[in-house]
Design an enzyme around this catalytic site. Structure first.
Site, mmCIF file in Angstrom:
data_model
loop_
_atom_site.group_PDB
_atom_site.id
_atom_site.type_symbol
_atom_site.label_atom_id
_atom_site.label_comp_id
_atom_site.label_asym_id
_atom_site.label_seq_id
_atom_site.Cartn_x
_atom_site.Cartn_y
_atom_site.Cartn_z
ATOM 1 N N HIS A 1 -12.285 122.965 44.776
ATOM 2 C CA HIS A 1 -12.061 124.321 44.274
ATOM 3 C C HIS A 1 -12.804 124.592 42.972
ATOM 4 O O HIS A 1 -12.909 125.738 42.544
ATOM 5 C CB HIS A 1 -10.559 124.557 44.086
ATOM 6 C CG HIS A 1 -9.840 124.653 45.395
ATOM 7 N ND1 HIS A 1 -9.455 125.842 45.956
ATOM 8 C CD2 HIS A 1 -9.483 123.695 46.295
ATOM 9 C CE1 HIS A 1 -8.877 125.628 47.130
ATOM 10 N NE2 HIS A 1 -8.879 124.327 47.355
ATOM 11 N N ASP B 1 -16.562 128.221 36.424
ATOM 12 C CA ASP B 1 -15.413 128.487 37.307
ATOM 13 C C ASP B 1 -15.856 128.314 38.754
ATOM 14 O O ASP B 1 -16.911 128.818 39.135
ATOM 15 C CB ASP B 1 -14.930 129.936 37.107
ATOM 16 C CG ASP B 1 -13.419 130.071 37.240
ATOM 17 O OD1 ASP B 1 -12.814 129.260 37.952
ATOM 18 O OD2 ASP B 1 -12.864 131.009 36.625
HETATM 19 C C1 GDG Z 1 -8.891 127.089 40.905
HETATM 20 C C2 GDG Z 1 -10.348 127.159 40.421
HETATM 21 C C3 GDG Z 1 -10.785 128.922 42.146
HETATM 22 C C4 GDG Z 1 -2.758 134.197 36.719
HETATM 23 N N1 GDG Z 1 -1.774 134.482 35.838
HETATM 24 C C5 GDG Z 1 -0.681 134.719 36.558
HETATM 25 C C6 GDG Z 1 -1.000 134.575 37.912
HETATM 26 N N2 GDG Z 1 -2.281 134.255 37.975
HETATM 27 C C7 GDG Z 1 -3.004 134.033 39.245
HETATM 28 C C8 GDG Z 1 -4.133 134.999 39.456
HETATM 29 C C9 GDG Z 1 -4.996 134.190 40.433
HETATM 30 C C10 GDG Z 1 -4.737 132.753 40.003
HETATM 31 O O1 GDG Z 1 -3.569 132.736 39.221
HETATM 32 C C11 GDG Z 1 -5.875 132.176 39.178
HETATM 33 O O2 GDG Z 1 -6.906 131.909 40.062
HETATM 34 P P1 GDG Z 1 -8.362 131.503 39.522
HETATM 35 O O3 GDG Z 1 -9.274 131.488 40.682
HETATM 36 O O4 GDG Z 1 -8.763 132.446 38.439
HETATM 37 O O5 GDG Z 1 -8.227 130.105 38.783
HETATM 38 P P2 GDG Z 1 -7.632 128.605 38.876
HETATM 39 O O6 GDG Z 1 -6.177 128.577 38.720
HETATM 40 O O7 GDG Z 1 -8.395 127.881 37.823
HETATM 41 O O8 GDG Z 1 -8.014 128.067 40.345
HETATM 42 C C12 GDG Z 1 -10.925 128.556 40.660
HETATM 43 C C13 GDG Z 1 -9.357 128.703 42.627
HETATM 44 O O9 GDG Z 1 -8.912 127.375 42.332
HETATM 45 C C14 GDG Z 1 -9.250 128.887 44.144
HETATM 46 O O10 GDG Z 1 -10.183 128.091 44.818
HETATM 47 O O11 GDG Z 1 -11.119 130.300 42.287
HETATM 48 O O12 GDG Z 1 -12.285 128.598 40.296
HETATM 49 O O13 GDG Z 1 -10.439 126.835 39.035
HETATM 50 O O14 GDG Z 1 -4.529 134.331 41.749
HETATM 51 O O15 GDG Z 1 -3.648 136.202 39.985
HETATM 52 N N3 GDG Z 1 -0.131 134.775 38.920
HETATM 53 C C15 GDG Z 1 1.140 135.124 38.577
HETATM 54 N N4 GDG Z 1 1.528 135.257 37.275
HETATM 55 C C16 GDG Z 1 0.650 135.094 36.235
HETATM 56 O O16 GDG Z 1 1.021 135.254 35.058
HETATM 57 N N5 GDG Z 1 2.023 135.337 39.560
#
Ligand code: GDG
Length: 452
Positions: free
Chosen positions: A152, A357
């Site tokens: 990821h 990312d």
């Molecule tokens: C890894 C990889 C890749 C955020 N704050 C809250 C909340 N979120 C949710 C967002 C989004 C998720 O968390 C974050 O997703 P990301 O993709 O930005 O980042 P990572 O956690 O680092 O994920 C990344 C991912 O895996 C999938 O393959 O895209 O590059 O690092 O969904 O909405 N959700 C809630 N409360 C919050 O305060 N419910």
């Protein structure tokens, strides 16, 4: 249809998983059925087998993890050595032999538990950097099932990965999988280049596969998506209530990230400060709302970024706030998914500026939540995997804080027609290459290899 067995460090402990990877896999398994294996909460004892914690559309099992393993395998090797190295932060990488030993032991131990649970035609799909050696340990136990892997996070440059003392084992670990799934074409190129430079892996002419000793394997990109339709619906139904709560005097700029040094939060706040310094004449009072729930709070580098962010946000607010205006609102607690969806729809701009990312789901969620007749503007780092698909976003170099300021100014004054044009090109990929598309595309490719 073969049974799908998914393995990831985290899995939903209840029926409503929050965010990111866990939510994506929950959707896929709910539709297809199968089993999901992940880590239990740390306890005093790591003895014992897989424990079932849920059943229904799919079955959930956990493997035991001791407190010492949580500290060394999870906080130590996975999140203090692998995570920074894979995010181009060798300066933050910490390495200890006992962390690696625990990482390796956890992978060996759970390989035995998984091998006992597998049926002969199960398809195994392992997720992320916590389990790089898991397939090779399963192969040692004579497991011959098809085993896929999805990373990821970004695949690092050869220079960065060479800083990891154990990188010499990667050809063996990675070739034990049948299919290595990466987020972007850039990651595929980096991975192939690294493997080529080891001198141990050969590129086969047929079908672009690779070979290490007797094993052949494939590497492809499968950009992860979001459940765009569900996000759009949630955004519409919660919008009015959330809009009434978040009162602003001017445009709303939104950021949503785990509090992680890879997300570029310091540069982002500084960029917003530069915007206020140079572009804002005082008649417009923008609000930058940053949602940043604390993550991996036991790791020093995460405590440091939290302190730096507090200081930077305090300094920008101190310089610009007025009696009736606070430019930065910073929320560190977890906010519900529906409220986040509504905030996306309500915001004029979303700032997604990671320094590195794998994909960044926030960029795609923001687009999914927009009103097509009056869409907001996505400002997107060139280093987010999502930038490969989302050409309609306003691109920024997240290290260039003046560039961030200029992009904010451009987004604030962007005419409706340009916003709609940009939205349409991004929505096209966000709605068609969604989370179901991602899972199906990956699994079809893995099954095709099965037939080959
Ligand atoms: C890894 C990889 C890749 C955020 N704050 C809250 C909340 N979120 C949710 C967002 C989004 C998720 O968390 C974050 O997703 P990301 O993709 O930005 O980042 P990572 O956690 O680092 O994920 C990344 C991912 O895996 C999938 O393959 O895209 O590059 O690092 O969904 O909405 N959700 C809630 N409360 C919050 O305060 N419910």
């Amino acid at each position: 249809m073969s049974r799908l067995v998914v393995i990831s460090n985290r899995l939903p402990k209840d029926d409503a998983p929050a965010g990111g990877l866990v939510f994506a896999l929950h959707e896929l398994l709910s539709e297809r059925g199968g089993i999901w294996i992940g880590a239990d909460d740390p306890s005093d004892d790591n003895r014992g087998g897989l424990k079932q914690i849920g059943s229904g559309e799919y079955d959930r099992f956990v493997f035991p993890l001791s407190h010492a393993e949580h500290e060394k395998y999870y906080l130590g090797y996975a999140n203090s050595a692998l995570w920074p190295t894979f995010h181009s932060r060798r300066d933050l990488m910490r390495h200890r032999a006992d962390w690696f030993a625990a990482y390796y032991d956890v992978n060996s131990r759970i390989a035995t538990l998984i091998a006992e649970a597998l049926e002969s035609d199960d398809i195994v799909w392992i997720h992320d950097y916590h389990f790089l050696p898991l397939a090779s340990k399963l192969r040692d136990l004579k497991v011959s099932n098809k085993i896929g892997f999805f990373l990821h996070i970004p695949f690092p440059s050869t220079t960065d990965i060479s800083a990891l003392p154990e990188h010499t084992m990667l050809p063996e670990w990675l070739s034990a999988y049948d299919l290595l799934g990466l987020q972007t074409k850039r990651d595929v190129a980096a991975c192939r280049e690294y493997l080529r430079q080891t001198g141990e892996v050969e590129l086969l002419i047929s079908g672009g596969r690779l070979q290490w000793r007797h094993r052949t394997f494939a590497i492809n990109s499968f950009p992860i998506g979001v459940d765009a339709v569900a996000i759009s619906k949630a955004a519409q139904s919660a919008h009015a209530e959330v809009a009434a709560q978040v009162k602003t005097a001017g445009p709303l700029i939104l950021g949503v990230d785990r509090l992680d040094y890879s997300k570029g939060l310091i540069q982002r706040v500084e960029g917003f400060g530069r915007y206020l310094d140079f572009y804002n004449s005082g008649d417009l009072r923008p609000t930058y709302l940053q949602i940043a729930p604390v993550s991996r709070g036991d790791v020093t580098a995460y405590q440091d970024i939290r302190q730096q962010l507090d200081e930077m946000a305090g300094s920008v607010n101190g310089s610009h706030a007025d009696l009736d205006w606070t430019p930065i609102r910073y929320v560190r607690r977890n906010v519900s998914r529906d409220v986040i969806a509504a905030l996306y729809r309500h915001a004029d701009i979303c700032l997604v500026t990671p320094l590195a990312d794998g994909m960044n789901l926030v960029a795609k969620e923001f687009i999914a939540a927009q009103d097509p007749e009056d869409p907001g503007v996505l400002i997107l780092s060139q280093f987010a995997g999502a930038a490969e698909q989302m050409e309609g976003a306003l691109p920024v170099n997240p290290f260039d804080t003046d560039g961030i300021a200029a992009a904010i100014a451009k987004a604030i004054s962007m005419p409706l027609e340009e916003r709609k044009d940009r939205y349409r090109s991004q929505a096209q990929s966000v709605f068609s290459e969604d989370i179901a598309w991602w899972g199906q595309t990956y699994l079809h490719r893995l099954m095709d290899l099965h037939a080959a």
